[in-house]
Motif scaffolding. Structure first.
Motif, short mmCIF file in Angstrom:
data_model
loop_
_atom_site.label_atom_id
_atom_site.label_comp_id
_atom_site.label_asym_id
_atom_site.label_seq_id
_atom_site.Cartn_x
_atom_site.Cartn_y
_atom_site.Cartn_z
N GLY A 338 -55.19 19.68 -32.51
CA GLY A 338 -56.10 20.73 -32.62
C GLY A 338 -57.55 20.49 -32.24
N LEU A 339 -57.74 19.84 -31.22
CA LEU A 339 -59.00 19.29 -30.76
C LEU A 339 -59.29 20.40 -29.72
CD1 LEU A 339 -58.67 15.95 -30.55
CD2 LEU A 339 -59.77 16.68 -32.34
N MET A 340 -58.61 20.96 -29.12
CA MET A 340 -58.80 22.11 -28.08
C MET A 340 -57.82 23.24 -28.11
SD MET A 340 -60.05 20.22 -24.55
CE MET A 340 -61.51 19.12 -24.33
N SER A 341 -58.29 24.48 -27.75
CA SER A 341 -57.35 25.31 -27.26
C SER A 341 -56.74 25.05 -25.99
CB SER A 341 -58.02 26.70 -27.27
OG SER A 341 -58.84 26.90 -25.93
N GLU A 342 -55.52 25.77 -25.95
CA GLU A 342 -54.83 25.45 -24.57
C GLU A 342 -55.38 25.87 -23.48
OE1 GLU A 342 -50.05 26.01 -23.55
OE2 GLU A 342 -50.97 27.55 -24.83
N ALA A 343 -56.03 26.78 -23.33
CA ALA A 343 -56.86 27.10 -22.19
C ALA A 343 -58.20 26.35 -22.07
CB ALA A 343 -57.58 28.60 -22.61
N GLU A 344 -58.71 25.85 -23.00
CA GLU A 344 -59.67 24.66 -22.85
C GLU A 344 -59.22 23.36 -22.20
OE1 GLU A 344 -62.83 25.81 -26.44
OE2 GLU A 344 -61.21 24.69 -26.86
N ALA A 345 -58.07 23.11 -22.86
CA ALA A 345 -57.56 21.73 -22.42
C ALA A 345 -57.00 21.77 -20.99
CB ALA A 345 -56.35 21.42 -23.56
N TYR A 346 -56.24 22.69 -20.61
CA TYR A 346 -55.89 22.95 -19.34
C TYR A 346 -56.82 23.18 -18.11
CZ TYR A 346 -50.98 22.16 -20.82
OH TYR A 346 -50.04 21.46 -21.55
N ALA A 347 -58.20 23.73 -18.71
CA ALA A 347 -59.38 23.89 -17.73
C ALA A 347 -60.02 22.56 -17.54
CB ALA A 347 -60.07 24.75 -18.25
N ASP A 348 -59.67 21.59 -18.35
CA ASP A 348 -60.45 20.10 -18.24
C ASP A 348 -59.83 19.30 -17.03
OD1 ASP A 348 -60.86 17.26 -18.86
OD2 ASP A 348 -62.17 18.26 -20.36
N GLU A 349 -60.85 18.66 -16.44
CA GLU A 349 -60.21 17.96 -15.37
C GLU A 349 -59.12 16.78 -15.60
OE1 GLU A 349 -63.95 14.96 -15.35
OE2 GLU A 349 -63.82 16.06 -13.59
N ARG A 350 -59.17 16.49 -16.87
CA ARG A 350 -58.34 15.32 -17.28
C ARG A 350 -56.91 15.98 -17.78
NH1 ARG A 350 -62.40 13.37 -21.88
NH2 ARG A 350 -62.74 15.35 -21.91
N ALA A 351 -56.69 17.24 -17.59
CA ALA A 351 -55.51 17.91 -18.20
C ALA A 351 -54.21 17.31 -17.66
CB ALA A 351 -55.81 19.29 -17.59
N HIS A 352 -54.07 16.94 -16.23
CA HIS A 352 -52.88 16.56 -15.79
C HIS A 352 -52.53 15.03 -15.87
CE1 HIS A 352 -51.48 20.39 -14.06
NE2 HIS A 352 -52.89 20.70 -14.03
#
Length: 446
Positions: A338-352
């Motif tokens: 619950g720290l980020m929305s899905e859109a925010e998380a996958y936009a982050d450079e650490r997503a993968h």
């Protein structure tokens, strides 16, 4: 006017290494250069202007080309091209003359720069076969021909012996159709090799009902030998499933065991010779992700470790599609906490950044499995992130999957790979399309 005395007597320095010479020297005492082969200046060598044009007739006749240097006052300084002086081998003998480039060749004789691909003739003359070769047919079949010149043989390193062209690797693009299911894997547009792999199977359960299986693996690029890891895992998992399902092992248990078998196969790759590890002591052990699907007449089972995914796409597009797996990744953890929305998380450079994988240095192997009982026909799309990067949500992917995917799985896999390449092809992309419910062997066609 220059004296007509022997050329070597007029030289004060060796034209090859600039070593001081004495009168009467026939060879350079430093490099052994044969001073008798130094050409006499031509009687008429027009000065070439900086723009490449020649002066009018009678202007500058008998002069050497001008070499303009720093602080030059305009006085004529002898200059020559490298081709004006003959080369020598290490023994001091003249080198054989360079062959002249063919007419129309795009290779510059002076610089060797290739400006364009040479024109390819309609047919290349083939050398007559050697009558001393015992089995000509067998050797012709075993030898691979170059895809560029179509005449040279490809050596063991993957280069043409005739033109030197590097040949495409076998795994750069792979396609397979196995009864009613199919898969396509492609290197993509940015990577130098394909580090994905897949395995397909179509067999029967003990009661004779059909069952299909697909496994897709994605090598971890930051580890050593990621292509070997994905291939070993895909083979081990698909072989394990193909052996267990006909024996009556429950599909969900068979999937769990297949992931464990794939993990063992990747772990074995870490046992490299000590000399091999010396060249890359800081690299991680071989590693990959895995996702698989087993489809029977009424049951759909998926299993995974990492961030490769499986999606459910119904034939009736009025029904909602669904993602069947949850990533072992930094982004998924952020969303789950619950720290980020899905859109925010996958936009982050650490997503993968993945938190689960197969490999000797994995923290702990935790195979994920899940079973579903769809109430309508559809297809399961099993893929690496090379595809879902360009269609992350199930609804987005459903828009790309052809409506006839259940009856044309190979065509559909090609369409999905093409979608990733059209989007940029930043990663290797692998897609398997498995129709649900499972149908008998031979159904489905491209």
């Amino acid at each position: 006017m220059m004296s007509q005395m022997p050329q070597q007597a007029a030289l004060s320095n060796c034209p090859s290494c600039e070593w001081p010479l004495e009168s009467g020297d026939r060879f350079c005492g430093a490099c052994g250069y044969d001073l008798s082969v130094v050409p006499v200046p031509p009687d008429d060598h027009p000065t070439v202007a900086l723009n490449g044009s020649a002066p009018p007739a009678g202007d500058g006749a008998g002069a050497w080309p001008l070499a303009a240097g720093p602080g030059s006052s305009g006085a004529p300084v002898p200059a020559h091209l490298p081709t004006d002086l003959p080369g020598q081998d290490s023994g001091g003998s003249p080198l054989p003359p360079e062959p002249s480039p063919p007419t129309g060749s795009p290779v510059s004789a002076a610089s060797g720069v290739r400006f364009d691909r040479p024109p390819e003739p309609d047919e290349y003359p083939l050398q007559a076969p050697d009558p001393r070769v015992a089995d000509l047919a067998a050797s012709a079949e075993e030898a691979k021909m170059c895809v560029a010149c179509r005449a040279g043989r490809v050596d063991s390193d993957g280069y043409c012996e005739n033109c030197g062209h590097a040949q495409p690797r076998e795994r750069d693009h792979m396609e397979q159709e196995c009864g009613p299911l199919a898969a396509v894997s492609d290197r993509g547009l940015r990577h130098h090799r394909n580090e994905d792999a897949f395995g397909l199977g179509h067999t029967a359960l003990p009661d004779g009902s059909p069952v299909s299986l697909a496994v897709v693996c994605d090598g971890v690029s930051s580890a050593t030998r990621p292509d070997d890891a994905s291939l070993a895992a895909a083979r081990a998992a698909s072989e394990s499933l193909s052996a267990a399902l006909p024996r009556g092992t429950h599909p969900q248990q068979a999937m769990h065991d297949a992931i464990v078998a794939a993990s063992h196969a990747v772990n074995v790759l870490a046992a490299e010779p000590a000399t091999a590890r010396e060249h890359s002591p800081h690299q991680n052990a071989p590693a990959c992700t895995i996702v698989g699907a087993v489809v029977t007449a009424g049951l759909l089972v998926v299993g995974w470790v990492g961030d490769s995914r499986a999606y459910w796409i119904p034939v009736d597009r009025a029904s909602p599609p669904a993602r069947l797996t949850e990533d072992d990744s930094w982004a998924a953890q952020m969303v789950s906490a619950g720290l980020m929305s899905e859109a925010e998380a996958y936009a982050d450079e650490r997503a993968h950044a993945i938190t689960g994988w197969l490999g000797a240095d994995a923290y702990e192997l935790e195979p994920h499995t899940a079973s579903f009982k769809p109430d309508r026909p559809g297809v399961v799309v099993v893929c690496t992130d090379g595809l879902w990067n360009y269609a992350e949500a199930a609804g987005e992917l459903a828009e790309v999957v052809p409506l006839d995917a259940a009856v044309r799985p190979l065509h559909s896999a090609r369409v999905l790979v093409g979608h990733a390449l059209d989007g940029g092809g930043h990663d290797n992309v692998t897609v398997a399309v498995v129709p649900f419910p499972a149908v008998s062997q031979g159904a489905g066609s491209d």
